[in-house]
Write an enzyme that holds these catalytic residues in place. Structure first.
Site, PDB file in Angstrom:
ATOM      1  N   CYS A 144      18.480  23.485  -6.261  1.00 53.41           N
ATOM      2  CA  CYS A 144      17.576  23.274  -5.063  1.00 53.41           C
ATOM      3  C   CYS A 144      17.259  24.032  -4.077  1.00 53.41           C
ATOM      4  CB  CYS A 144      17.797  21.815  -4.660  1.00 53.41           C
ATOM      5  SG  CYS A 144      17.596  20.362  -6.073  1.00 53.41           S
TER       6      CYS A 144
ATOM      7  N   GLU B  62      15.846  12.559  -1.995  1.00 51.02           N
ATOM      8  CA  GLU B  62      17.406  12.164  -2.156  1.00 51.02           C
ATOM      9  C   GLU B  62      17.835  13.404  -1.285  1.00 51.02           C
ATOM     10  OE1 GLU B  62      19.281   9.784  -3.063  1.00 51.02           O
ATOM     11  OE2 GLU B  62      20.329  10.909  -2.192  1.00 51.02           O
TER      12      GLU B  62
ATOM     13  N   LYS C 197      12.138  16.685   3.272  1.00 52.04           N
ATOM     14  CA  LYS C 197      13.103  16.966   2.297  1.00 52.04           C
ATOM     15  C   LYS C 197      13.038  18.196   2.126  1.00 52.04           C
ATOM     16  CE  LYS C 197      15.775  17.200  -0.992  1.00 52.04           C
ATOM     17  NZ  LYS C 197      16.967  17.142  -0.827  1.00 52.04           N
TER      18      LYS C 197
HETATM   19  P1  NAD Z   1      17.995  17.116 -13.919  1.00 56.74           P
HETATM   20  O1  NAD Z   1      17.461  18.130 -14.588  1.00 56.74           O
HETATM   21  O2  NAD Z   1      19.571  16.794 -13.809  1.00 56.74           O
HETATM   22  O3  NAD Z   1      17.234  15.571 -14.362  1.00 56.74           O
HETATM   23  C1  NAD Z   1      16.105  15.495 -14.554  1.00 56.74           C
HETATM   24  C2  NAD Z   1      16.056  14.527 -15.911  1.00 56.74           C
HETATM   25  O4  NAD Z   1      14.671  14.135 -16.123  1.00 56.74           O
HETATM   26  C3  NAD Z   1      16.358  15.324 -17.221  1.00 56.74           C
HETATM   27  O5  NAD Z   1      17.440  14.682 -17.860  1.00 56.74           O
HETATM   28  C4  NAD Z   1      14.942  15.350 -17.940  1.00 56.74           C
HETATM   29  O6  NAD Z   1      15.156  14.885 -19.138  1.00 56.74           O
HETATM   30  C5  NAD Z   1      14.465  14.041 -17.513  1.00 56.74           C
HETATM   31  N1  NAD Z   1      12.768  14.012 -17.610  1.00 56.74           N
HETATM   32  C6  NAD Z   1      12.019  14.831 -17.547  1.00 56.74           C
HETATM   33  N2  NAD Z   1      10.899  14.454 -17.481  1.00 56.74           N
HETATM   34  C7  NAD Z   1      11.038  13.067 -18.172  1.00 56.74           C
HETATM   35  C8  NAD Z   1      10.014  12.389 -18.570  1.00 56.74           C
HETATM   36  N3  NAD Z   1       8.825  12.414 -18.566  1.00 56.74           N
HETATM   37  N4  NAD Z   1      10.391  11.066 -19.093  1.00 56.74           N
HETATM   38  C9  NAD Z   1      11.833  11.006 -19.164  1.00 56.74           C
HETATM   39  N5  NAD Z   1      12.668  11.644 -18.739  1.00 56.74           N
HETATM   40  C10 NAD Z   1      12.257  12.820 -18.229  1.00 56.74           C
HETATM   41  O7  NAD Z   1      17.621  17.221 -12.521  1.00 56.74           O
HETATM   42  P2  NAD Z   1      18.229  16.613 -10.806  1.00 56.74           P
HETATM   43  O8  NAD Z   1      19.040  17.601 -10.582  1.00 56.74           O
HETATM   44  O9  NAD Z   1      18.548  15.075 -11.205  1.00 56.74           O
HETATM   45  O10 NAD Z   1      17.107  16.822 -10.014  1.00 56.74           O
HETATM   46  C11 NAD Z   1      15.815  15.663  -9.949  1.00 56.74           C
HETATM   47  C12 NAD Z   1      15.172  15.989  -8.807  1.00 56.74           C
HETATM   48  O11 NAD Z   1      15.814  15.381  -7.697  1.00 56.74           O
HETATM   49  C13 NAD Z   1      14.417  17.370  -8.593  1.00 56.74           C
HETATM   50  O12 NAD Z   1      13.064  17.242  -7.849  1.00 56.74           O
HETATM   51  C14 NAD Z   1      15.465  17.876  -7.414  1.00 56.74           C
HETATM   52  O13 NAD Z   1      14.778  18.800  -6.623  1.00 56.74           O
HETATM   53  C15 NAD Z   1      15.721  16.507  -6.560  1.00 56.74           C
HETATM   54  N6  NAD Z   1      17.146  16.608  -6.075  1.00 56.74           N
HETATM   55  C16 NAD Z   1      18.234  17.051  -6.629  1.00 56.74           C
HETATM   56  C17 NAD Z   1      19.405  17.065  -6.198  1.00 56.74           C
HETATM   57  C18 NAD Z   1      20.532  17.585  -6.702  1.00 56.74           C
HETATM   58  O14 NAD Z   1      21.678  17.534  -6.274  1.00 56.74           O
HETATM   59  N7  NAD Z   1      20.672  17.790  -7.955  1.00 56.74           N
HETATM   60  C19 NAD Z   1      19.546  16.295  -4.876  1.00 56.74           C
HETATM   61  C20 NAD Z   1      18.350  16.022  -4.148  1.00 56.74           C
HETATM   62  C21 NAD Z   1      17.181  16.051  -4.826  1.00 56.74           C
HETATM   63  C1  UGA Z   2      22.087  20.612  -1.292  1.00 52.84           C
HETATM   64  C2  UGA Z   2      21.802  19.720   0.031  1.00 52.84           C
HETATM   65  O1  UGA Z   2      23.106  20.084   0.855  1.00 52.84           O
HETATM   66  C3  UGA Z   2      21.556  18.377  -0.096  1.00 52.84           C
HETATM   67  O2  UGA Z   2      21.440  17.818   0.987  1.00 52.84           O
HETATM   68  C4  UGA Z   2      20.199  18.365  -1.074  1.00 52.84           C
HETATM   69  O3  UGA Z   2      20.199  16.510  -1.506  1.00 52.84           O
HETATM   70  C5  UGA Z   2      20.451  18.848  -2.284  1.00 52.84           C
HETATM   71  O4  UGA Z   2      20.768  20.165  -1.760  1.00 52.84           O
HETATM   72  C6  UGA Z   2      19.295  18.938  -3.222  1.00 52.84           C
HETATM   73  O5  UGA Z   2      18.121  18.891  -2.591  1.00 52.84           O
HETATM   74  O6  UGA Z   2      19.331  19.682  -4.320  1.00 52.84           O
HETATM   75  P1  UGA Z   2      23.638  20.997  -3.032  1.00 52.84           P
HETATM   76  O7  UGA Z   2      23.050  22.093  -3.431  1.00 52.84           O
HETATM   77  O8  UGA Z   2      24.222  20.068  -4.222  1.00 52.84           O
HETATM   78  O9  UGA Z   2      23.066  20.094  -1.997  1.00 52.84           O
HETATM   79  O10 UGA Z   2      25.080  21.386  -2.555  1.00 52.84           O
HETATM   80  P2  UGA Z   2      25.520  22.314  -0.990  1.00 52.84           P
HETATM   81  O11 UGA Z   2      26.421  21.649  -0.423  1.00 52.84           O
HETATM   82  O12 UGA Z   2      24.514  22.066  -0.238  1.00 52.84           O
HETATM   83  O13 UGA Z   2      25.774  23.648  -1.562  1.00 52.84           O
HETATM   84  C7  UGA Z   2      24.531  24.610  -2.004  1.00 52.84           C
HETATM   85  C8  UGA Z   2      25.217  25.942  -2.062  1.00 52.84           C
HETATM   86  O14 UGA Z   2      25.352  26.627  -0.688  1.00 52.84           O
HETATM   87  C9  UGA Z   2      26.404  25.939  -2.957  1.00 52.84           C
HETATM   88  O15 UGA Z   2      26.419  27.159  -3.556  1.00 52.84           O
HETATM   89  C10 UGA Z   2      27.469  26.209  -1.647  1.00 52.84           C
HETATM   90  O16 UGA Z   2      28.518  26.774  -2.470  1.00 52.84           O
HETATM   91  C11 UGA Z   2      26.723  26.999  -0.896  1.00 52.84           C
HETATM   92  N1  UGA Z   2      27.253  26.905   0.582  1.00 52.84           N
HETATM   93  C12 UGA Z   2      27.203  25.558   1.286  1.00 52.84           C
HETATM   94  C13 UGA Z   2      27.780  27.969   1.209  1.00 52.84           C
HETATM   95  O17 UGA Z   2      27.734  29.250   0.478  1.00 52.84           O
HETATM   96  N2  UGA Z   2      28.150  27.926   2.517  1.00 52.84           N
HETATM   97  C14 UGA Z   2      28.331  26.671   3.167  1.00 52.84           C
HETATM   98  O18 UGA Z   2      28.581  26.658   4.258  1.00 52.84           O
HETATM   99  C15 UGA Z   2      27.654  25.513   2.718  1.00 52.84           C
END
Ligand code: NAD
Ligand code: UGA
Length: 461
Positions: free
Chosen positions: A277, A162, A221
């Site tokens: 992340c 994602e 990713k």
């Molecule tokens: P999160 O902590 O918000 O959510 C994860 C959820 O999974 C939790 O609610 C937890 O209770 C649940 N969970 C864990 N183990 C479980 C199990 N065995 N059965 C049922 N539920 C279970 O995490 P997130 O931010 O959604 O991130 C999830 C993944 O996506 C991570 O690998 C992260 O790196 C990736 N990711 C996150 C973002 C982001 O913006 N947060 C963007 C892209 C990718």
């Molecule tokens: C980031 C990536 O942008 C997503 O593509 C990815 O899916 C995600 O991580 C993930 O894998 O979790 P996110 O962390 O939600 O998304 O937000 P960003 O907009 O990337 O910002 C990350 C951090 O960098 C924030 O603290 C933001 O304030 C900072 N940032 C961003 C800066 O300091 N300068 C910039 O120019 C941009």
């Protein structure tokens, strides 16, 4: 195969919004989002859409439309595993805090637990989609676990990382730059890929759907995040140089970004990147490189994290030095706690580290964030430092209730309301001399100085 039932394990920042969009765009597919945390599921089911566990602009509208129609949130993980043809694993993959790879490698225990549970429950063939961000070749591990615990049904594994960013998740999901799907180059693998492609085709143009092998998808990713974070550390490293040379980082950033080969995104100086992340994924990349014996590659990427910490530390030092040199009250008002605007997520937020640095110097802090609550802030501070001095911390719901007690304000998150404050009014009430530390470079320097504030931004004077 036409998919009719999807199960997504993990109702977090990724599982919740992505499945809401998939359900919204595919009314004929039943999407069940499951989680082992009942409080989270209750919050996803709450009548009042303000109470959803994830704050994302536009999310509540999409949930309102699809929830109860073809989008459901439940704690009954087993039931929905068994009754789905496609299962997304969207659980957390934090940095390991113990064991081999501690402090660097991704902890795959939640992903592995899901694989085991899926294997034990499944009586029919399934397509397993890796949505979580994982190290390259994790799908191989998932496959082994599935086979070990269930040799009767066929499991096809796909990688579909994602790329949404928090705060803009709904837009990113609605109009993604690309959807990446990795799978096996076998007849069954290709069919599985096509099933997932068909789901995205409901709203994503075909040209934006990229299919690759599993390993390329997993590694892309990690590296996409590493590249984005690297740009922030690059510009942040230059902000320090600007402060000494008289160059202005905002001007430099604009000049660099106008080169179409470089582009202007992710060149905004800040007190440091946060979020769950960037750091975790780079540490993971460093770990993978080091494990393969590529020490120089590992050191190269690790530098992105080192500069990020340096930026937070030097910002904290500026505040502490100013208090000392100007003989000011030992107190700071911190505006913002979320790691960026338009989210209630504070994981790895720079604010936590700056607050901790100030507390270590016995500087009292008052904290205001429009979306992060007191319990979360307390959790974040104690998570970083179990012995933090609570008597020095005050959580406020009105940022200006005690404004006359302060000489120093620091902006930690770029929330629009901070930019749009009537700073003249604040200046009238705040203790003099009044210092403002703009950790996001969001204020108009001329205006703020004209009012009477002593301004300190990053890389500009
Ligand atoms: P999160 O902590 O918000 O959510 C994860 C959820 O999974 C939790 O609610 C937890 O209770 C649940 N969970 C864990 N183990 C479980 C199990 N065995 N059965 C049922 N539920 C279970 O995490 P997130 O931010 O959604 O991130 C999830 C993944 O996506 C991570 O690998 C992260 O790196 C990736 N990711 C996150 C973002 C982001 O913006 N947060 C963007 C892209 C990718
Ligand atoms: C980031 C990536 O942008 C997503 O593509 C990815 O899916 C995600 O991580 C993930 O894998 O979790 P996110 O962390 O939600 O998304 O937000 P960003 O907009 O990337 O910002 C990350 C951090 O960098 C924030 O603290 C933001 O304030 C900072 N940032 C961003 C800066 O300091 N300068 C910039 O120019 C941009």
């Amino acid at each position: 195969m036409k998919i009719k039932n999807i199960c997504c394990i993990g109702a977090g920042y990724v599982g919740g919004p992505t499945m809401s969009i998939i359900a919204n765009k595919n009314p004929n597919i039943r999407v069940n989002v499951v989680d082992m945390n009942p409080e989270k599921i209750n919050a996803w089911n709450s009548k009042n859409l303000q109470d959803l566990p994830v704050f994302e602009p536009g999310l509540s509208k999409v949930v309102k439309e699809a929830r109860g129609r073809n989008l459901f949130f439940s704690t009954d993980v087993n039931y929905h595993i068994e009754n789905s043809e496609m299962i997304f694993i969207s659980v957390n993959t934090p940095t390991k805090i113990s064991g081999e790879g501690k402090g660097y490698a991704a902890d795959l225990k939640y992903v592995e637990a899901c694989a085991k549970q899926i294997a034990e429950i499944s009586k029919t063939d399934k397509i397993i989609v890796e949505k979580s961000t994982v190290p390259v070749r994790t799908s191989e591990k998932i496959k082994q676990i599935l086979r070990l615990h269930n040799s009767k049904v066929d499991f096809q594994i796909l990688s579909n990382p994602e790329f949404l960013a928090e705060g803009t998740a709904m837009r990113d999901l609605e109009i993604p730059d690309r959807v990446l799907i990795g799978g096996e180059n076998t007849p069954k693998g290709k069919k599985a890929i096509q099933s997932l492609v068909d789901i995205y085709l409901s709203w994503v143009p075909e040209k934006n759907i990229l299919t690759t092998n599993l390993w390329s998808s997993e590694l892309s990713k990690l590296t996409a995040n590493a590249f984005l974070a690297q740009r922030i550390s690059s510009i942040n490293s230059l902000s320090e140089l600007c402060e000494e040379t008289g160059a202005d980082i905002e001007e430099v950033s604009k000049a660099i970004g106008m080169d179409s080969r470089i582009g202007s995104s992710f060149l905004k100086t800040s007190v440091g990147f946060g979020g769950s992340c960037f750091q975790k994924d780079i540490l993971n990349l460093v770990y993978i490189a080091r494990s393969l014996g590529f020490e120089k590659v590992a050191n190269y990427w690790e530098q992105v994290i080192i500069i990020n910490k340096h930026q937070r530390d030097r910002f904290s030092k500026k505040i502490a030095d100013s208090i000392k040199q100007n003989n000011l009250e030992n107190k700071v008002l911190l505006l913002g706690w979320a790691f960026k605007k338009n989210t209630n997520d504070s994981r790895e937020s720079a604010a936590i580290y700056v607050a901790n640095n100030l507390l270590k110097k016995n500087i009292a802090i008052e904290i205001y964030d429009p979306k992060v609550n007191e319990d979360q802030i307390k959790f974040d501070l104690s998570n970083l430092n179990t012995n933090f001095d609570e008597s020095l911390v005050n959580y406020v719901t009105d940022p200006f209730s005690n404004i006359s007690d302060y000489n120093t304000i620091a902006i930690m998150t770029e929330w629009d309301i901070f930019k749009n404050f009537k700073w003249e009014e604040i200046y009238k009430k705040i203790k003099k001399p009044a210092f403002i530390f703009d950790g996001r470079n969001i204020l108009n320097i001329e205006m703020i100085k004209k009012i009477g504030f002593n301004y300190c931004g990053l890389g500009r004077k």
